[in-house]
Write a protein that holds these residues in place. Structure first.
Motif, PDB file in Angstrom:
ATOM      1  N   ALA A 131       1.171  -1.352   0.017  1.00  0.00           N
ATOM      2  CA  ALA A 131      -0.068   0.005   0.142  1.00  0.00           C
ATOM      3  C   ALA A 131       0.668   1.421  -0.155  1.00  0.00           C
ATOM      4  O   ALA A 131       0.614   2.002  -0.668  1.00  0.00           O
TER       5      ALA A 131
ATOM      6  N   SER B 138      -5.701   5.984  -4.919  1.00  0.00           N
ATOM      7  CA  SER B 138      -5.240   5.635  -3.396  1.00  0.00           C
ATOM      8  C   SER B 138      -5.217   4.279  -3.127  1.00  0.00           C
ATOM      9  O   SER B 138      -6.099   3.729  -3.636  1.00  0.00           O
ATOM     10  N   PHE B 139      -4.608   3.996  -1.909  1.00  0.00           N
ATOM     11  CA  PHE B 139      -4.398   2.562  -1.830  1.00  0.00           C
ATOM     12  C   PHE B 139      -4.493   2.175  -0.079  1.00  0.00           C
ATOM     13  O   PHE B 139      -4.056   3.222   0.608  1.00  0.00           O
ATOM     14  N   GLN B 140      -5.342   1.332   0.136  1.00  0.00           N
ATOM     15  CA  GLN B 140      -5.361   0.932   1.712  1.00  0.00           C
ATOM     16  C   GLN B 140      -4.991  -0.329   1.903  1.00  0.00           C
ATOM     17  O   GLN B 140      -5.139  -1.067   1.103  1.00  0.00           O
ATOM     18  N   VAL B 141      -4.870  -0.674   3.114  1.00  0.00           N
ATOM     19  CA  VAL B 141      -4.955  -2.145   3.649  1.00  0.00           C
ATOM     20  C   VAL B 141      -6.258  -2.264   4.171  1.00  0.00           C
ATOM     21  O   VAL B 141      -6.887  -1.884   4.705  1.00  0.00           O
ATOM     22  N   ALA B 142      -6.939  -3.530   3.209  1.00  0.00           N
ATOM     23  CA  ALA B 142      -8.149  -4.040   3.440  1.00  0.00           C
ATOM     24  C   ALA B 142      -8.439  -5.555   3.109  1.00  0.00           C
ATOM     25  O   ALA B 142      -7.331  -5.750   2.426  1.00  0.00           O
TER      26      ALA B 142
ATOM     27  N   ILE C  41      -2.102   5.799   5.381  1.00  0.00           N
ATOM     28  CA  ILE C  41      -2.546   4.572   4.903  1.00  0.00           C
ATOM     29  C   ILE C  41      -3.521   4.003   5.890  1.00  0.00           C
ATOM     30  O   ILE C  41      -3.298   3.626   7.078  1.00  0.00           O
ATOM     31  N   PRO C  42      -4.905   4.042   5.591  1.00  0.00           N
ATOM     32  CA  PRO C  42      -5.822   3.487   6.697  1.00  0.00           C
ATOM     33  C   PRO C  42      -5.749   2.055   6.544  1.00  0.00           C
ATOM     34  O   PRO C  42      -5.513   1.506   5.550  1.00  0.00           O
TER      35      PRO C  42
ATOM     36  N   MET D  99      -8.016  -1.041   7.161  1.00  0.00           N
ATOM     37  CA  MET D  99      -9.435  -1.562   7.535  1.00  0.00           C
ATOM     38  C   MET D  99      -9.741  -2.914   7.653  1.00  0.00           C
ATOM     39  O   MET D  99     -10.837  -3.437   7.742  1.00  0.00           O
ATOM     40  N   LEU D 100      -8.523  -3.583   7.985  1.00  0.00           N
ATOM     41  CA  LEU D 100      -8.844  -4.896   8.364  1.00  0.00           C
ATOM     42  C   LEU D 100      -9.728  -5.179   9.761  1.00  0.00           C
ATOM     43  O   LEU D 100      -9.568  -4.601  10.555  1.00  0.00           O
TER      44      LEU D 100
END
Lengths: 347, 126
Positions: free
Chosen positions: A161, A178-182, B116-117, B119-120
């Protein structure tokens, strides 16, 4: 082999019973019980029960995937650039390509996928895109630039990310991507917000294919398109309940080093999408179009630069590299298929 | 994390029906200049949840956006770009570097680190 189809045609593949969708083979079953990562569920045919043991294995798998990509992404980018997917080649092309030839093939993979899904004719309608399993954002940046759309990518790896965002900034694309951790199985988005839902070679990491597909469908806008490009095993013949033991064994060995849960077939995806009432479902087998890829990856790994980088990168990378010949074997023996499945959400 | 991204994120903890918009707890906010692109903003305008954007911008210390969503015609017209510039700044130039996004229903905090969010969801939330 031509990989394109007439629009709105549904490829009739050897179909196995719909009930096999709800078989454990789409969850974590079929993994050797000794692996800490994959526990065998005892869900009986016809039920989707996921045991508590399976749930914590999901967590373990999720962590394993994150760590794998945290460790190996830098190495991949150094040698192959920012697209972490197969290239698309003309079948039976015997010309050995240069590095830039392979990069072009990776771009071509994106373009062929969009074309297959019928997306290129609808450019103005694409405002928001989600890249599910975005890697370091190659597809996101490419698609955002192509359509002038906003693209949001999700990955389990914080390293990816961060790198994806840095690359976006370097390419002056921060305003679009945009990039996120999910988690792809729990996408942090409201229903129906994406005009294009993109999953390029991430489906193979999803331990619950049904949930994965449901999430893709949930976040797709009415009229939006879903594109899944993923590693599958061959379709089962009518009456065939499972892969042959030797085939399963081959896949198990690959699963371990690449942090993959149980595989499913292209027609399993088609069945899932049909059960969710998607329309214009299309699929194709692009195995012949990706055949040059793994031999090329192995060649780059065996260069001096490749070997040094591998050693520096760590055990996960090395094990991954040693597993690559198994991918070639899987393709050659018809066990592994490179599949594309696309559809449209009804208005 | 820019507010353009925040405008799309929601909490999907099992059972939550009201996971959007996420409240913002800002610890570190920075501004990054981005080239002004009015066409892009006009292209995206229809998709933006205006009131949520106004509140989110306030959480990051920017209160220049009008409370009520402007008419689409105002955005489309080429004449006055001052509103578009404010939208541009709020949506694209403000970055939450450190802090958290908070579920409006459960209060669960999703950390934001280095922009960086994460969201886990935890095992029991899925």
């Amino acid at each position: 082999m031509k990989a394109t189809l007439a629009p709105s045609s549904l490829i009739s593949l050897p179909r196995h019973k719909v009930s096999s969708l709800r078989s454990p083979s789409l969850l974590l079953q079929s993994q050797r019980p000794s692996s800490a990562l994959m526990t065998t569920t005892t869900a009986s045919r016809g039920s989707v029960a996921v045991t508590a043991a399976a749930t914590s294995s999901f967590e373990a798998l999720r962590e394993g995937i994150a760590e794998f990509y945290n460790e190996t992404s830098g190495l991949w980018e150094e040698i192959w650039g920012d697209h972490m997917h197969h290239g698309f080649y003309d079948p039976d092309s015997s010309v050995q390509l240069s590095d830039s030839g392979h990069r072009e093939a990776q771009i071509r993979m994106i373009e062929e996928s969009l074309r297959f899904a019928g997306v290129t004719e609808e450019e103005k309608k694409i405002k928001r895109v989600v890249d599910v399993g975005c890697g370091i954002g190659g597809s996101s940046r490419y698609i955002a630039s192509k359509f002038g759309a906003e693209c949001i990518g999700i990955t389990l790896s914080p390293v990816q990310a961060k790198r994806a965002n840095d690359l976006a900034a370097a390419q002056s694309l921060s305003h679009k991507v945009s990039f996120q951790v999910a988690d792809a199985l729990e996408q942090p988005f409201e229903d129906g917000i994406f005009d294009l839902v993109w999953s390029m070679e991430s489906g193979e990491h999803m331990p619950d294919k049904a949930k994965f597909v449901k999430e893709l469908v949930r976040v797709a806008a009415p009229g939006g398109r879903i594109i899944i490009v993923t590693w599958c095993h061959r379709n089962l013949s009518p009456g065939e309940e499972a892969l042959q033991p030797w085939e399963q064994n081959l896949l198990d060995r690959i699963c371990k080093t690449f942090y993959l849960p149980a595989w499913c077939s292209t027609s399993d995806y088609v069945d899932l999408l049909q059960s969710l009432s998607l329309q214009d479902i299309k699929c194709a087998d692009w195995s012949e179009n990706v055949a040059p890829f793994w031999p090329a990856v192995i060649r780059t790994a065996l260069t001096w630069k490749g070997l040094v980088s591998l050693l520096r990168s760590g055990m996960k990378s090395i094990k991954g590299a040693l597993t690559m010949p198994l991918m070639i074997e899987g393709y050659k023996k018809g066990v592994i298929k490179f599949g594309i499945i696309t559809c449209q959400k009804p208005l | 994390m820019r507010l353009m991204t925040h405008n799309m994120l929601s909490c999907n903890i099992k059972g939550v029906t009201n996971g959007f918009p996420l409240k913002i707890e800002a610890e570190k906010v920075i501004e990054k200049e981005v080239d002004f692109n009015p066409d892009f903003l006009r292209h995206m305008f229809a998709k933006i949840e205006w009131k949520d954007l106004v509140e989110a911008a306030r959480s990051l210390g920017y209160a220049e956006l009008p409370e009520d969503s402007p008419d689409a015609t105002v955005i489309e017209s080429a004449a006055d770009e001052s509103l578009l510039k404010k939208l541009h700044h709020a949506l694209l130039e403000l970055h939450l570097e450190e802090g958290a996004l908070v579920c409006p229903e459960t209060g669960r905090k999703f950390p934001v680190n280095k922009g960086i969010p994460n969201m886990l969801l935890h095992e029991d939330e899925a």
